[in-house]
Design a protein around this motif. Structure first.
Motif, PDB file in Angstrom:
ATOM      1  N   SER A  91       0.840  -1.327   0.040  1.00  0.00           N
ATOM      2  CA  SER A  91       0.149  -0.001   0.047  1.00  0.00           C
ATOM      3  C   SER A  91       0.924   1.304   0.146  1.00  0.00           C
ATOM      4  O   SER A  91       0.370   2.479  -0.281  1.00  0.00           O
ATOM      5  CB  SER A  91      -1.036   0.099   1.136  1.00  0.00           C
ATOM      6  OG  SER A  91      -0.143   0.281   2.432  1.00  0.00           O
ATOM      7  N   ALA A  92       2.100   1.265   0.157  1.00  0.00           N
ATOM      8  CA  ALA A  92       3.212   2.111  -0.038  1.00  0.00           C
ATOM      9  C   ALA A  92       2.631   3.474   1.237  1.00  0.00           C
ATOM     10  O   ALA A  92       3.203   4.461   0.916  1.00  0.00           O
ATOM     11  CB  ALA A  92       3.232   2.927  -1.190  1.00  0.00           C
ATOM     12  N   GLN A  93       2.220   2.819   2.350  1.00  0.00           N
ATOM     13  CA  GLN A  93       1.798   3.829   3.428  1.00  0.00           C
ATOM     14  C   GLN A  93       1.073   5.185   2.788  1.00  0.00           C
ATOM     15  O   GLN A  93       0.830   6.067   3.381  1.00  0.00           O
ATOM     16  CB  GLN A  93       2.994   4.289   4.147  1.00  0.00           C
ATOM     17  CG  GLN A  93       3.764   3.033   4.697  1.00  0.00           C
ATOM     18  CD  GLN A  93       4.946   3.756   5.570  1.00  0.00           C
ATOM     19  OE1 GLN A  93       5.595   4.741   5.316  1.00  0.00           O
ATOM     20  NE2 GLN A  93       5.482   2.894   6.310  1.00  0.00           N
ATOM     21  N   PRO A  97      -7.895   7.796  -0.473  1.00  0.00           N
ATOM     22  CA  PRO A  97      -9.108   7.168  -1.161  1.00  0.00           C
ATOM     23  C   PRO A  97      -8.444   6.999  -2.599  1.00  0.00           C
ATOM     24  O   PRO A  97      -7.913   7.984  -3.258  1.00  0.00           O
ATOM     25  CB  PRO A  97     -10.268   7.674  -1.034  1.00  0.00           C
ATOM     26  CG  PRO A  97     -10.249   8.545  -0.006  1.00  0.00           C
ATOM     27  CD  PRO A  97      -8.390   8.904   0.349  1.00  0.00           C
ATOM     28  N   GLY A  98      -8.310   5.697  -3.093  1.00  0.00           N
ATOM     29  CA  GLY A  98      -7.891   5.604  -4.451  1.00  0.00           C
ATOM     30  C   GLY A  98      -6.417   5.160  -4.711  1.00  0.00           C
ATOM     31  O   GLY A  98      -5.881   5.314  -5.668  1.00  0.00           O
ATOM     32  N   ALA A  99      -5.681   5.295  -3.476  1.00  0.00           N
ATOM     33  CA  ALA A  99      -4.221   4.994  -3.432  1.00  0.00           C
ATOM     34  C   ALA A  99      -3.760   3.880  -4.193  1.00  0.00           C
ATOM     35  O   ALA A  99      -4.703   2.823  -4.225  1.00  0.00           O
ATOM     36  CB  ALA A  99      -3.726   4.830  -1.876  1.00  0.00           C
ATOM     37  N   PRO A 100      -2.753   3.631  -5.137  1.00  0.00           N
ATOM     38  CA  PRO A 100      -2.573   2.696  -5.759  1.00  0.00           C
ATOM     39  C   PRO A 100      -1.906   1.263  -5.091  1.00  0.00           C
ATOM     40  O   PRO A 100      -1.400   1.848  -4.006  1.00  0.00           O
ATOM     41  CB  PRO A 100      -1.321   3.209  -6.699  1.00  0.00           C
ATOM     42  CG  PRO A 100      -0.719   4.388  -6.085  1.00  0.00           C
ATOM     43  CD  PRO A 100      -1.918   5.000  -5.299  1.00  0.00           C
ATOM     44  N   VAL A 101      -2.320   0.371  -5.704  1.00  0.00           N
ATOM     45  CA  VAL A 101      -1.417  -0.750  -5.329  1.00  0.00           C
ATOM     46  C   VAL A 101      -0.157  -1.038  -5.893  1.00  0.00           C
ATOM     47  O   VAL A 101      -0.191  -0.940  -6.899  1.00  0.00           O
ATOM     48  CB  VAL A 101      -2.311  -2.140  -5.439  1.00  0.00           C
ATOM     49  CG1 VAL A 101      -1.668  -3.295  -4.784  1.00  0.00           C
ATOM     50  CG2 VAL A 101      -3.715  -1.818  -4.594  1.00  0.00           C
ATOM     51  N   LYS A 102       0.796  -0.962  -5.122  1.00  0.00           N
ATOM     52  CA  LYS A 102       2.223  -1.086  -5.581  1.00  0.00           C
ATOM     53  C   LYS A 102       2.925  -2.530  -5.612  1.00  0.00           C
ATOM     54  O   LYS A 102       2.431  -3.372  -4.624  1.00  0.00           O
ATOM     55  CB  LYS A 102       3.228  -0.200  -5.186  1.00  0.00           C
ATOM     56  CG  LYS A 102       2.806   1.201  -4.991  1.00  0.00           C
ATOM     57  CD  LYS A 102       2.774   2.028  -6.290  1.00  0.00           C
ATOM     58  CE  LYS A 102       4.024   2.807  -6.384  1.00  0.00           C
ATOM     59  NZ  LYS A 102       4.461   3.240  -7.688  1.00  0.00           N
ATOM     60  N   ILE A 103       3.869  -2.961  -6.266  1.00  0.00           N
ATOM     61  CA  ILE A 103       4.385  -4.056  -6.094  1.00  0.00           C
ATOM     62  C   ILE A 103       5.978  -3.562  -5.684  1.00  0.00           C
ATOM     63  O   ILE A 103       6.590  -2.740  -6.197  1.00  0.00           O
ATOM     64  CB  ILE A 103       4.501  -4.679  -7.277  1.00  0.00           C
ATOM     65  CG1 ILE A 103       3.102  -5.412  -8.029  1.00  0.00           C
ATOM     66  CG2 ILE A 103       5.712  -5.933  -7.295  1.00  0.00           C
ATOM     67  CD1 ILE A 103       2.900  -6.480  -7.041  1.00  0.00           C
ATOM     68  N   PHE A 104       6.355  -4.298  -4.342  1.00  0.00           N
ATOM     69  CA  PHE A 104       7.639  -3.889  -3.807  1.00  0.00           C
ATOM     70  C   PHE A 104       8.119  -5.098  -3.399  1.00  0.00           C
ATOM     71  O   PHE A 104       7.605  -6.039  -2.990  1.00  0.00           O
ATOM     72  CB  PHE A 104       7.391  -2.971  -2.701  1.00  0.00           C
ATOM     73  CG  PHE A 104       8.361  -2.247  -2.092  1.00  0.00           C
ATOM     74  CD1 PHE A 104       9.048  -1.054  -2.683  1.00  0.00           C
ATOM     75  CD2 PHE A 104       8.849  -2.532  -0.931  1.00  0.00           C
ATOM     76  CE1 PHE A 104      10.115  -0.563  -2.221  1.00  0.00           C
ATOM     77  CE2 PHE A 104      10.046  -1.797  -0.094  1.00  0.00           C
ATOM     78  CZ  PHE A 104      10.726  -0.833  -1.135  1.00  0.00           C
ATOM     79  N   VAL A 132      -8.117  -7.678   0.409  1.00  0.00           N
ATOM     80  CA  VAL A 132      -7.947  -6.574   1.781  1.00  0.00           C
ATOM     81  C   VAL A 132      -6.722  -6.407   1.924  1.00  0.00           C
ATOM     82  O   VAL A 132      -6.006  -7.380   2.247  1.00  0.00           O
ATOM     83  CB  VAL A 132      -8.821  -7.204   2.884  1.00  0.00           C
ATOM     84  CG1 VAL A 132      -9.109  -6.372   4.144  1.00  0.00           C
ATOM     85  CG2 VAL A 132     -10.260  -7.679   2.370  1.00  0.00           C
ATOM     86  N   ASN A 133      -6.178  -5.235   2.162  1.00  0.00           N
ATOM     87  CA  ASN A 133      -5.120  -4.636   2.661  1.00  0.00           C
ATOM     88  C   ASN A 133      -5.576  -4.733   4.197  1.00  0.00           C
ATOM     89  O   ASN A 133      -6.091  -3.645   4.599  1.00  0.00           O
ATOM     90  CB  ASN A 133      -4.607  -3.311   2.218  1.00  0.00           C
ATOM     91  CG  ASN A 133      -3.491  -2.940   2.605  1.00  0.00           C
ATOM     92  OD1 ASN A 133      -3.375  -1.526   2.985  1.00  0.00           O
ATOM     93  ND2 ASN A 133      -2.469  -3.449   3.008  1.00  0.00           N
ATOM     94  N   ALA A 134      -4.804  -5.654   4.909  1.00  0.00           N
ATOM     95  CA  ALA A 134      -5.339  -5.728   6.406  1.00  0.00           C
ATOM     96  C   ALA A 134      -4.273  -4.910   7.139  1.00  0.00           C
ATOM     97  O   ALA A 134      -4.041  -5.585   8.358  1.00  0.00           O
ATOM     98  CB  ALA A 134      -5.239  -7.280   6.644  1.00  0.00           C
ATOM     99  N   ASP A 135      -4.028  -3.660   6.931  1.00  0.00           N
ATOM    100  CA  ASP A 135      -3.164  -2.696   7.573  1.00  0.00           C
ATOM    101  C   ASP A 135      -3.885  -2.416   8.896  1.00  0.00           C
ATOM    102  O   ASP A 135      -5.172  -2.048   8.759  1.00  0.00           O
ATOM    103  CB  ASP A 135      -2.638  -1.722   6.848  1.00  0.00           C
ATOM    104  CG  ASP A 135      -1.697  -0.663   7.390  1.00  0.00           C
ATOM    105  OD1 ASP A 135      -1.156  -0.991   8.515  1.00  0.00           O
ATOM    106  OD2 ASP A 135      -1.036  -0.001   6.813  1.00  0.00           O
TER     107      ASP A 135
END
Length: 175
Positions: A91-93, A97-104, A132-135
């Motif tokens: 999630s790149a912190q 809303p609408g934050a991109p999903v990154k690959i890291f 779900v990004n379960a942050d």
């Protein structure tokens, strides 16, 4: 040395890659719960893909079995990481809303055995069909924003843009 006679091969490369490989090389894992091509319910012909700038987007589904190095192959580990290749969804912190999903690069040395960092905790909720990004403290769902863009938004049960299906790779088996 004699030249290799390619005409002696009865099939083309794709036959061996998609048929022989799929039938004789199975991937069994006790570390992954799902592995395959992930398609959007709101855009059924579109699947998650990873592009050069390390962003997750929607792109035309392959419509054929995936091989292990395919960018469309997404694995969900039992420890809560979503992966493409050797990189993890992140999630790149970004709380917007609408934050991109990154690959890291994965935060752990062995991503399917270690515990992912909070920005890399992505899981597939089979009941809701959510990714779900379960942050902790701010769970968000991967959401199809258009036919090509995905982003992170608060999860909503009735939102079809947040629902996904996974076409399991035929060679993947859970132990």
């Amino acid at each position: 040395a004699a030249d290799f006679d390619y005409s002696a091969c009865p099939r083309d490369y794709d036959f061996y890659r998609y048929e022989v490989f799929e039938n004789y090389n199975s991937f069994e894992s006790d570390q992954y719960k799902l592995m395959g091509e992930v398609s959007s319910l709101s855009y059924p012909e579109k699947c998650l893909d990873v592009v050069e700038n390390d962003r997750v987007i929607l792109y035309q589904c392959r419509g054929r079995p995936l091989y292990t190095s395919d960018r469309h192959l997404i694995g969900f580990s039992k420890n809560g990481a979503a992966m493409s290749g050797l990189k993890c969804f992140d999630s790149a912190q970004n709380d917007n809303p609408g934050a991109p999903v990154k690959i890291f690069g994965c935060h752990t040395n062995h991503p399917v055995r270690g515990t992912p960092g909070t920005t890399q905790r992505f899981d597939f909720n089979e009941t809701e069909q959510w990714i779900v990004n379960a942050d902790p403290g701010r769970p968000r769902c991967v959401t199809a924003m258009s036919e090509s863009e995905v982003g992170l938004f608060p999860c909503e049960s009735g939102n079809v843009n947040q629902k996904w299906t996974i076409k399991l790779a035929p060679w993947f088996h859970v132990n």
